[in-house]
Motif scaffolding. Structure first.
Motif, PDB file in Angstrom:
ATOM      1  N   ILE A  55      -5.113  -2.282   4.588  1.00 29.27           N
ATOM      2  CA  ILE A  55      -4.825  -1.111   3.422  1.00 29.27           C
ATOM      3  C   ILE A  55      -5.432  -0.429   3.881  1.00 29.27           C
ATOM      4  O   ILE A  55      -5.014   0.943   3.501  1.00 29.27           O
ATOM      5  N   THR A  56      -6.580  -0.391   4.033  1.00 28.29           N
ATOM      6  CA  THR A  56      -7.724   0.386   4.272  1.00 28.29           C
ATOM      7  C   THR A  56      -6.880   1.715   5.481  1.00 28.29           C
ATOM      8  O   THR A  56      -7.645   3.257   5.044  1.00 28.29           O
ATOM      9  N   ILE A  57      -6.476   1.120   6.377  1.00 30.63           N
ATOM     10  CA  ILE A  57      -6.035   2.148   7.605  1.00 30.63           C
ATOM     11  C   ILE A  57      -4.758   3.210   6.572  1.00 30.63           C
ATOM     12  O   ILE A  57      -4.965   4.068   7.095  1.00 30.63           O
ATOM     13  N   VAL A  58      -4.304   2.466   6.105  1.00 28.87           N
ATOM     14  CA  VAL A  58      -3.032   2.920   5.851  1.00 28.87           C
ATOM     15  C   VAL A  58      -3.179   3.904   4.487  1.00 28.87           C
ATOM     16  O   VAL A  58      -3.109   5.474   4.245  1.00 28.87           O
ATOM     17  N   PHE A  59      -4.417   3.712   3.646  1.00 25.59           N
ATOM     18  CA  PHE A  59      -5.364   4.894   2.458  1.00 25.59           C
ATOM     19  C   PHE A  59      -5.650   5.655   3.423  1.00 25.59           C
ATOM     20  O   PHE A  59      -5.707   7.298   2.582  1.00 25.59           O
ATOM     21  N   ILE A  60      -6.567   6.079   4.619  1.00 24.10           N
ATOM     22  CA  ILE A  60      -7.089   6.834   5.291  1.00 24.10           C
ATOM     23  C   ILE A  60      -5.881   7.723   6.073  1.00 24.10           C
ATOM     24  O   ILE A  60      -6.422   8.569   6.376  1.00 24.10           O
ATOM     25  N   LEU A  61      -5.033   6.886   6.396  1.00 22.88           N
ATOM     26  CA  LEU A  61      -3.663   7.910   7.067  1.00 22.88           C
ATOM     27  C   LEU A  61      -3.586   9.038   6.641  1.00 22.88           C
ATOM     28  O   LEU A  61      -3.781   9.339   5.672  1.00 22.88           O
ATOM     29  N   PRO A  62      -3.817   9.847   7.270  1.00 28.17           N
ATOM     30  CA  PRO A  62      -3.539  11.793   6.690  1.00 28.17           C
ATOM     31  C   PRO A  62      -1.743  11.318   6.133  1.00 28.17           C
ATOM     32  O   PRO A  62      -1.153  10.438   6.763  1.00 28.17           O
ATOM     33  N   ASN A  63      -1.571  12.561   5.402  1.00 29.45           N
ATOM     34  CA  ASN A  63      -0.754  12.560   4.308  1.00 29.45           C
ATOM     35  C   ASN A  63       0.973  12.481   5.713  1.00 29.45           C
ATOM     36  O   ASN A  63       1.979  11.727   5.067  1.00 29.45           O
ATOM     37  N   LYS A  64       0.561  12.940   6.519  1.00 30.44           N
ATOM     38  CA  LYS A  64       2.236  13.744   7.086  1.00 30.44           C
ATOM     39  C   LYS A  64       2.488  12.412   8.468  1.00 30.44           C
ATOM     40  O   LYS A  64       3.520  12.032   7.958  1.00 30.44           O
ATOM     41  N   TRP A  65       1.211  11.373   8.426  1.00 29.07           N
ATOM     42  CA  TRP A  65       1.969  10.294   8.604  1.00 29.07           C
ATOM     43  C   TRP A  65       2.284   9.373   7.341  1.00 29.07           C
ATOM     44  O   TRP A  65       3.484   8.346   8.046  1.00 29.07           O
ATOM     45  N   ILE A  66       1.410   9.149   6.456  1.00 29.67           N
ATOM     46  CA  ILE A  66       2.360   8.534   5.555  1.00 29.67           C
ATOM     47  C   ILE A  66       3.703   8.996   5.357  1.00 29.67           C
ATOM     48  O   ILE A  66       4.355   8.071   4.670  1.00 29.67           O
ATOM     49  N   GLY A  67       3.834  10.230   5.003  1.00 31.52           N
ATOM     50  CA  GLY A  67       5.616   9.896   4.854  1.00 31.52           C
ATOM     51  C   GLY A  67       6.669   9.912   5.426  1.00 31.52           C
ATOM     52  O   GLY A  67       7.717   9.281   4.588  1.00 31.52           O
ATOM     53  N   ARG A  68       6.187   9.981   7.137  1.00 28.53           N
ATOM     54  CA  ARG A  68       6.933   9.193   7.973  1.00 28.53           C
ATOM     55  C   ARG A  68       6.803   7.479   8.144  1.00 28.53           C
ATOM     56  O   ARG A  68       7.693   7.021   8.152  1.00 28.53           O
ATOM     57  N   TRP A  69       6.117   6.585   7.647  1.00 30.83           N
ATOM     58  CA  TRP A  69       5.564   5.765   7.060  1.00 30.83           C
ATOM     59  C   TRP A  69       6.808   5.009   5.705  1.00 30.83           C
ATOM     60  O   TRP A  69       6.878   4.187   6.191  1.00 30.83           O
ATOM     61  N   LYS A  70       6.697   6.187   4.815  1.00 32.55           N
ATOM     62  CA  LYS A  70       7.276   5.429   3.289  1.00 32.55           C
ATOM     63  C   LYS A  70       8.503   5.386   4.205  1.00 32.55           C
ATOM     64  O   LYS A  70       8.948   4.353   3.907  1.00 32.55           O
ATOM     65  N   LYS A  71       9.356   5.336   4.905  1.00 32.40           N
ATOM     66  CA  LYS A  71      10.399   5.911   5.219  1.00 32.40           C
ATOM     67  C   LYS A  71      10.784   4.204   6.100  1.00 32.40           C
ATOM     68  O   LYS A  71      11.957   4.385   6.090  1.00 32.40           O
ATOM     69  N   CYS A  72       9.536   3.958   6.499  1.00 32.61           N
ATOM     70  CA  CYS A  72       9.586   2.231   6.879  1.00 32.61           C
ATOM     71  C   CYS A  72       8.934   1.255   6.068  1.00 32.61           C
ATOM     72  O   CYS A  72       8.995   0.050   6.610  1.00 32.61           O
TER      73      CYS A  72
ATOM     74  N   ALA B 249       0.464  -1.541   0.098  1.00 30.99           N
ATOM     75  CA  ALA B 249      -0.198  -0.245  -0.265  1.00 30.99           C
ATOM     76  C   ALA B 249       0.475   1.400   0.073  1.00 30.99           C
ATOM     77  O   ALA B 249       0.369   2.476  -0.550  1.00 30.99           O
ATOM     78  N   LEU B 250       2.263   1.076   0.956  1.00 31.38           N
ATOM     79  CA  LEU B 250       2.802   2.610   0.321  1.00 31.38           C
ATOM     80  C   LEU B 250       3.401   2.511  -0.585  1.00 31.38           C
ATOM     81  O   LEU B 250       3.453   4.036  -0.787  1.00 31.38           O
ATOM     82  N   VAL B 251       3.986   1.474  -1.108  1.00 32.52           N
ATOM     83  CA  VAL B 251       4.410   2.028  -2.405  1.00 32.52           C
ATOM     84  C   VAL B 251       3.305   2.210  -3.468  1.00 32.52           C
ATOM     85  O   VAL B 251       4.002   3.078  -4.074  1.00 32.52           O
ATOM     86  N   ALA B 252       2.457   1.691  -3.582  1.00 34.49           N
ATOM     87  CA  ALA B 252       1.777   2.403  -4.257  1.00 34.49           C
ATOM     88  C   ALA B 252       1.040   3.892  -4.349  1.00 34.49           C
ATOM     89  O   ALA B 252       0.448   4.053  -4.841  1.00 34.49           O
ATOM     90  N   ILE B 253       0.977   4.010  -2.782  1.00 36.87           N
ATOM     91  CA  ILE B 253       0.920   5.123  -2.808  1.00 36.87           C
ATOM     92  C   ILE B 253       1.335   6.435  -3.134  1.00 36.87           C
ATOM     93  O   ILE B 253       1.928   7.404  -3.896  1.00 36.87           O
ATOM     94  N   GLU B 254       3.211   6.069  -2.348  1.00 42.23           N
ATOM     95  CA  GLU B 254       4.407   6.466  -3.227  1.00 42.23           C
ATOM     96  C   GLU B 254       3.933   6.711  -4.865  1.00 42.23           C
ATOM     97  O   GLU B 254       4.914   8.003  -5.318  1.00 42.23           O
ATOM     98  N   GLU B 255       4.145   5.817  -5.677  1.00 38.66           N
ATOM     99  CA  GLU B 255       3.786   5.674  -6.950  1.00 38.66           C
ATOM    100  C   GLU B 255       2.094   6.834  -7.540  1.00 38.66           C
ATOM    101  O   GLU B 255       1.626   6.735  -8.538  1.00 38.66           O
ATOM    102  N   ASP B 256       1.721   7.410  -6.427  1.00 39.66           N
ATOM    103  CA  ASP B 256       0.311   8.023  -6.845  1.00 39.66           C
ATOM    104  C   ASP B 256      -0.607   6.750  -7.340  1.00 39.66           C
ATOM    105  O   ASP B 256      -1.080   7.690  -8.277  1.00 39.66           O
ATOM    106  N   TYR B 257      -0.627   6.009  -7.562  1.00 41.09           N
ATOM    107  CA  TYR B 257      -2.130   5.409  -7.610  1.00 41.09           C
ATOM    108  C   TYR B 257      -3.325   5.606  -7.143  1.00 41.09           C
ATOM    109  O   TYR B 257      -3.049   5.933  -5.735  1.00 41.09           O
ATOM    110  N   ASP B 258      -4.396   5.132  -7.590  1.00 38.37           N
ATOM    111  CA  ASP B 258      -5.235   5.739  -7.177  1.00 38.37           C
ATOM    112  C   ASP B 258      -6.219   4.345  -5.976  1.00 38.37           C
ATOM    113  O   ASP B 258      -4.996   3.511  -5.799  1.00 38.37           O
ATOM    114  N   LEU B 259      -7.763   5.073  -5.990  1.00 35.17           N
ATOM    115  CA  LEU B 259      -8.166   3.784  -4.178  1.00 35.17           C
ATOM    116  C   LEU B 259      -7.571   2.134  -4.833  1.00 35.17           C
ATOM    117  O   LEU B 259      -7.140   1.075  -3.402  1.00 35.17           O
ATOM    118  N   LEU B 260      -8.167   1.781  -6.196  1.00 35.00           N
ATOM    119  CA  LEU B 260      -8.257   0.879  -6.947  1.00 35.00           C
ATOM    120  C   LEU B 260      -6.594   0.109  -6.404  1.00 35.00           C
ATOM    121  O   LEU B 260      -6.556  -0.549  -6.586  1.00 35.00           O
TER     122      LEU B 260
END
Length: 203
Positions: free
Chosen positions: A72-89, A19-30
């Motif tokens: 995956i749902t939880i990761v998707f709805i997390l605030p962007n600032k949290w996602i930025g931190r999680w990407k490092k993980c 899910a994090l890789v998909a968000i990093e690549e700007d994928y949509d919800l699906l």
């Protein structure tokens, strides 16, 4: 019990990683759900194909699909600032998934009395298969072929289990921790297997 715990740990870790890789690549919800689920279950599918286990067995793990869907749902709805931190993980989550599924794949092969080489292959492909498919879907070079030592840790887990060095929950936990630790250290210190490099003029 150990088997189920490894399944859950690996599924959660790889679902988050995908899910994090998909968000990093700007994928949509699906796209986020497809990549998350593919990462979580791709290794099991590859393992089943390689060692002759019915592929449909993967679809019988309905509780794991439910867990992956929630994660995956939880990761998707997390605030962007949290996602930025999680990407490092991503590397950390990927290492957990690699370790858990490598051990699970090796145990599965041992349970059907497969030879040592098959145990090693099952561990490697179960541990690294999901991440490999994720990277291909994300348009990246698979980590298994280019990143700091990756699949080797899964193969060593398969070797340890195939030789009977690992038995019981405690030794399994120690092995899982060791694989995660060495994978993270490999990334941090940029450990790599030997590579054959050629200049562009030679190609």
């Amino acid at each position: 019990m150990t088997w189920e715990i490894l399944n859950v740990i690996g599924t959660i870790a790889f679902a988050v990683s995908g899910a994090l890789v998909a968000i990093e690549e700007d994928y949509d919800l699906l796209g986020v759900f497809v990549l998350g689920l593919t990462t979580a279950f791709g290794g099991g599918l590859v393992r089943n194909l390689l060692i002759g286990i019915p592929v449909e067995n993967v679809w019988k793990q309905d509780y794991l699909f439910a867990i992956a869907f929630v994660v995956i749902t939880i990761v998707f709805i997390l605030p962007n600032k949290w996602i930025g931190r999680w990407k490092k993980c991503v590397v950390f989550f990927d290492a957990i998934g690699l370790a858990a599924f490598a051990i699970q794949g090796a145990n599965y092969a041992v349970s059907i009395k497969a030879p040592l080489i098959v145990v090693i292959i099952a561990a490697t492909m179960t541990g690294a298969g999901g991440g490999m498919i994720r990277d291909v879907f994300a348009g990246r070079k698979p980590m298994i072929f280019r990143s700091e030592i990756y699949a080797l840790w899964a193969a060593l887990a398969g070797l340890s289990i195939g030789l009977g060095w690992i038995s019981g929950p405690l030794s399994t936990f120690v092995l899982l921790t060791a694989i995660v630790l060495f994978r993270v250290l490999a990334v941090y210190f940029k450990w790599n297997l030997p590579q054959k490099k050629r200049s562009r003029k030679q190609l």
